[in-house]
Design a protein around this motif. Structure first.
Motif, PDB file in Angstrom:
ATOM      1  N   ASN A 101      29.638   2.255  35.306  1.00  0.00           N
ATOM      2  CA  ASN A 101      28.762   2.894  34.322  1.00  0.00           C
ATOM      3  C   ASN A 101      27.385   3.215  34.894  1.00  0.00           C
ATOM      4  OD1 ASN A 101      30.742   1.343  32.427  1.00  0.00           O
ATOM      5  ND2 ASN A 101      29.675   2.786  31.122  1.00  0.00           N
ATOM      6  N   ALA A 102      26.940   4.443  34.675  1.00  0.00           N
ATOM      7  CA  ALA A 102      25.530   4.727  34.888  1.00  0.00           C
ATOM      8  C   ALA A 102      24.728   3.953  33.845  1.00  0.00           C
ATOM      9  CB  ALA A 102      25.262   6.220  34.753  1.00  0.00           C
ATOM     10  N   MET A 103      23.505   3.586  34.202  1.00  0.00           N
ATOM     11  CA  MET A 103      22.656   2.801  33.316  1.00  0.00           C
ATOM     12  C   MET A 103      21.296   3.472  33.165  1.00  0.00           C
ATOM     13  SD  MET A 103      24.407   0.157  32.324  1.00  0.00           S
ATOM     14  CE  MET A 103      23.048  -0.723  31.564  1.00  0.00           C
ATOM     15  N   SER A 104      20.691   3.222  32.024  1.00  0.00           N
ATOM     16  CA  SER A 104      19.390   3.819  31.745  1.00  0.00           C
ATOM     17  C   SER A 104      18.450   2.808  31.107  1.00  0.00           C
ATOM     18  CB  SER A 104      19.543   5.012  30.796  1.00  0.00           C
ATOM     19  OG  SER A 104      20.303   6.042  31.370  1.00  0.00           O
ATOM     20  N   TRP A 105      17.170   3.069  31.269  1.00  0.00           N
ATOM     21  CA  TRP A 105      16.132   2.368  30.522  1.00  0.00           C
ATOM     22  C   TRP A 105      15.483   3.368  29.563  1.00  0.00           C
ATOM     23  CZ3 TRP A 105      14.998  -2.709  30.303  1.00  0.00           C
ATOM     24  CH2 TRP A 105      15.491  -3.549  31.317  1.00  0.00           C
ATOM     25  N   TYR A 106      15.264   2.922  28.341  1.00  0.00           N
ATOM     26  CA  TYR A 106      14.570   3.687  27.319  1.00  0.00           C
ATOM     27  C   TYR A 106      13.357   2.879  26.855  1.00  0.00           C
ATOM     28  CZ  TYR A 106      18.745   6.631  26.716  1.00  0.00           C
ATOM     29  OH  TYR A 106      19.790   7.500  26.911  1.00  0.00           O
ATOM     30  N   ARG A 107      12.451   3.537  26.166  1.00  0.00           N
ATOM     31  CA  ARG A 107      11.342   2.824  25.551  1.00  0.00           C
ATOM     32  C   ARG A 107      10.962   3.473  24.226  1.00  0.00           C
ATOM     33  NH1 ARG A 107       6.361   4.190  29.759  1.00  0.00           N
ATOM     34  NH2 ARG A 107       6.061   6.395  29.184  1.00  0.00           N
ATOM     35  N   GLN A 108      10.413   2.642  23.354  1.00  0.00           N
ATOM     36  CA  GLN A 108       9.974   3.123  22.043  1.00  0.00           C
ATOM     37  C   GLN A 108       8.626   2.511  21.724  1.00  0.00           C
ATOM     38  OE1 GLN A 108      12.719   2.428  18.799  1.00  0.00           O
ATOM     39  NE2 GLN A 108      11.804   4.068  17.609  1.00  0.00           N
ATOM     40  N   ALA A 109       7.637   3.368  21.625  1.00  0.00           N
ATOM     41  CA  ALA A 109       6.291   2.942  21.247  1.00  0.00           C
ATOM     42  C   ALA A 109       6.170   2.989  19.720  1.00  0.00           C
ATOM     43  CB  ALA A 109       5.262   3.851  21.891  1.00  0.00           C
ATOM     44  N   PRO A 110       5.234   2.243  19.164  1.00  0.00           N
ATOM     45  CA  PRO A 110       5.054   2.239  17.703  1.00  0.00           C
ATOM     46  C   PRO A 110       4.841   3.647  17.163  1.00  0.00           C
ATOM     47  CG  PRO A 110       3.779   0.484  18.685  1.00  0.00           C
ATOM     48  CD  PRO A 110       4.306   1.299  19.825  1.00  0.00           C
ATOM     49  N   GLY A 111       5.618   4.004  16.159  1.00  0.00           N
ATOM     50  CA  GLY A 111       5.468   5.311  15.527  1.00  0.00           C
ATOM     51  C   GLY A 111       6.060   6.469  16.293  1.00  0.00           C
ATOM     52  N   LYS A 112       6.752   6.179  17.392  1.00  0.00           N
ATOM     53  CA  LYS A 112       7.339   7.237  18.205  1.00  0.00           C
ATOM     54  C   LYS A 112       8.839   7.045  18.334  1.00  0.00           C
ATOM     55  CE  LYS A 112       3.207   8.234  20.933  1.00  0.00           C
ATOM     56  NZ  LYS A 112       2.664   8.436  22.315  1.00  0.00           N
ATOM     57  N   GLU A 113       9.531   8.122  18.710  1.00  0.00           N
ATOM     58  CA  GLU A 113      10.963   8.035  18.917  1.00  0.00           C
ATOM     59  C   GLU A 113      11.266   7.348  20.255  1.00  0.00           C
ATOM     60  OE1 GLU A 113      12.387  12.017  16.428  1.00  0.00           O
ATOM     61  OE2 GLU A 113      12.752  11.867  18.577  1.00  0.00           O
ATOM     62  N   VAL A 137      13.504   6.720  29.939  1.00  0.00           N
ATOM     63  CA  VAL A 137      12.514   6.434  30.971  1.00  0.00           C
ATOM     64  C   VAL A 137      13.093   6.669  32.361  1.00  0.00           C
ATOM     65  CG1 VAL A 137      11.091   4.629  32.014  1.00  0.00           C
ATOM     66  CG2 VAL A 137      11.329   4.752  29.515  1.00  0.00           C
ATOM     67  N   ALA A 138      14.278   6.111  32.618  1.00  0.00           N
ATOM     68  CA  ALA A 138      14.877   6.216  33.948  1.00  0.00           C
ATOM     69  C   ALA A 138      16.378   5.979  33.838  1.00  0.00           C
ATOM     70  CB  ALA A 138      14.257   5.205  34.904  1.00  0.00           C
ATOM     71  N   SER A 139      17.116   6.551  34.787  1.00  0.00           N
ATOM     72  CA  SER A 139      18.566   6.358  34.843  1.00  0.00           C
ATOM     73  C   SER A 139      18.985   6.165  36.289  1.00  0.00           C
ATOM     74  CB  SER A 139      19.299   7.578  34.274  1.00  0.00           C
ATOM     75  OG  SER A 139      19.026   7.742  32.903  1.00  0.00           O
ATOM     76  N   ILE A 140      20.143   5.526  36.455  1.00  0.00           N
ATOM     77  CA  ILE A 140      20.696   5.301  37.793  1.00  0.00           C
ATOM     78  C   ILE A 140      22.211   5.426  37.712  1.00  0.00           C
ATOM     79  CG2 ILE A 140      20.794   2.783  37.455  1.00  0.00           C
ATOM     80  CD1 ILE A 140      20.019   2.547  40.466  1.00  0.00           C
ATOM     81  N   THR A 141      22.803   6.060  38.706  1.00  0.00           N
ATOM     82  CA  THR A 141      24.246   6.215  38.724  1.00  0.00           C
ATOM     83  C   THR A 141      24.936   4.889  39.032  1.00  0.00           C
ATOM     84  OG1 THR A 141      24.130   6.872  41.047  1.00  0.00           O
ATOM     85  CG2 THR A 141      24.132   8.643  39.409  1.00  0.00           C
ATOM     86  N   SER A 142      26.245   4.868  38.882  1.00  0.00           N
ATOM     87  CA  SER A 142      27.001   3.627  39.050  1.00  0.00           C
ATOM     88  C   SER A 142      26.900   3.085  40.481  1.00  0.00           C
ATOM     89  CB  SER A 142      28.464   3.838  38.678  1.00  0.00           C
ATOM     90  OG  SER A 142      29.037   4.849  39.476  1.00  0.00           O
ATOM     91  N   THR A 143      26.756   3.989  41.443  1.00  0.00           N
ATOM     92  CA  THR A 143      26.680   3.562  42.846  1.00  0.00           C
ATOM     93  C   THR A 143      25.266   3.585  43.397  1.00  0.00           C
ATOM     94  OG1 THR A 143      27.119   5.832  43.515  1.00  0.00           O
ATOM     95  CG2 THR A 143      29.027   4.352  43.325  1.00  0.00           C
ATOM     96  N   SER A 144      24.306   3.811  42.541  1.00  0.00           N
ATOM     97  CA  SER A 144      22.884   3.856  42.930  1.00  0.00           C
ATOM     98  C   SER A 144      22.549   5.012  43.859  1.00  0.00           C
ATOM     99  CB  SER A 144      22.439   2.537  43.592  1.00  0.00           C
ATOM    100  OG  SER A 144      22.666   1.444  42.739  1.00  0.00           O
ATOM    101  N   ASP A 145      23.409   6.026  43.916  1.00  0.00           N
ATOM    102  CA  ASP A 145      23.134   7.116  44.848  1.00  0.00           C
ATOM    103  C   ASP A 145      22.200   8.165  44.270  1.00  0.00           C
ATOM    104  OD1 ASP A 145      26.076   9.251  44.410  1.00  0.00           O
ATOM    105  OD2 ASP A 145      24.967   8.013  43.000  1.00  0.00           O
ATOM    106  N   SER A 146      21.909   8.061  42.985  1.00  0.00           N
ATOM    107  CA  SER A 146      21.004   9.027  42.373  1.00  0.00           C
ATOM    108  C   SER A 146      20.250   8.375  41.232  1.00  0.00           C
ATOM    109  CB  SER A 146      21.783  10.239  41.858  1.00  0.00           C
ATOM    110  OG  SER A 146      20.906  11.197  41.297  1.00  0.00           O
ATOM    111  N   THR A 147      18.992   8.751  41.080  1.00  0.00           N
ATOM    112  CA  THR A 147      18.167   8.236  39.991  1.00  0.00           C
ATOM    113  C   THR A 147      17.436   9.384  39.315  1.00  0.00           C
ATOM    114  OG1 THR A 147      16.341   7.829  41.525  1.00  0.00           O
ATOM    115  CG2 THR A 147      17.792   5.969  41.042  1.00  0.00           C
TER     116      THR A 147
END
Length: 113
Positions: free
Chosen positions: A31-43, A47-57
């Motif tokens: 699985n590719a994985m991602s980080w998301y963030r949510q600030a108060p009052g915002k959607e 933030v960032a994603s990485i492929t399953s083999t780390s070959d692309s971000t």
């Protein structure tokens, strides 16, 4: 699928934090994985994603050059190294697996003097 984020906290502007996400219940190494963030009052936003083999971000423009995403498939974990933090980085940070709807509880990052 269970995702447990950790590593957040209060840090001064210019400081660093390393977030971790422990993943269980799926074939993590496929699985590719991602980080998301949510600030108060915002959607919640990507933030960032990485492929399953780390070959692309991918990084959002707002964090490019300051944040680094990485993963350890042997530990079923994904990380987000955050440097040169700014007050506008204050948010709850979440990790997520591509193609799975599950969310963890997130970890709070507060950047303030």
């Amino acid at each position: 699928v269970q995702l447990v984020e950790s590593g957040g906290g209060l840090v001064q502007p210019g400081g660093s934090l390393r977030l971790s996400c422990a993943v269980s219940g799926l074939s993590f190494s496929y699985n590719a994985m991602s980080w998301y963030r949510q600030a108060p009052g915002k959607e919640r936003g990507l933030v960032a994603s990485i492929t399953s083999t780390s070959d692309s971000t991918y990084y959002a423009d707002s964090v490019k050059g300051r944040f680094t995403i990485s993963r350890d498939n042997a530990k079923n974990a994904v990380y987000l190294q955050m440097n040169s933090l700014k007050p506008e980085d204050t948010a709850v940070y979440y990790c997520r697996a591509l193609g799975d709807p599950s969310w963890g509880r997130g970890t709070q990052v507060t950047v303030s003097s």
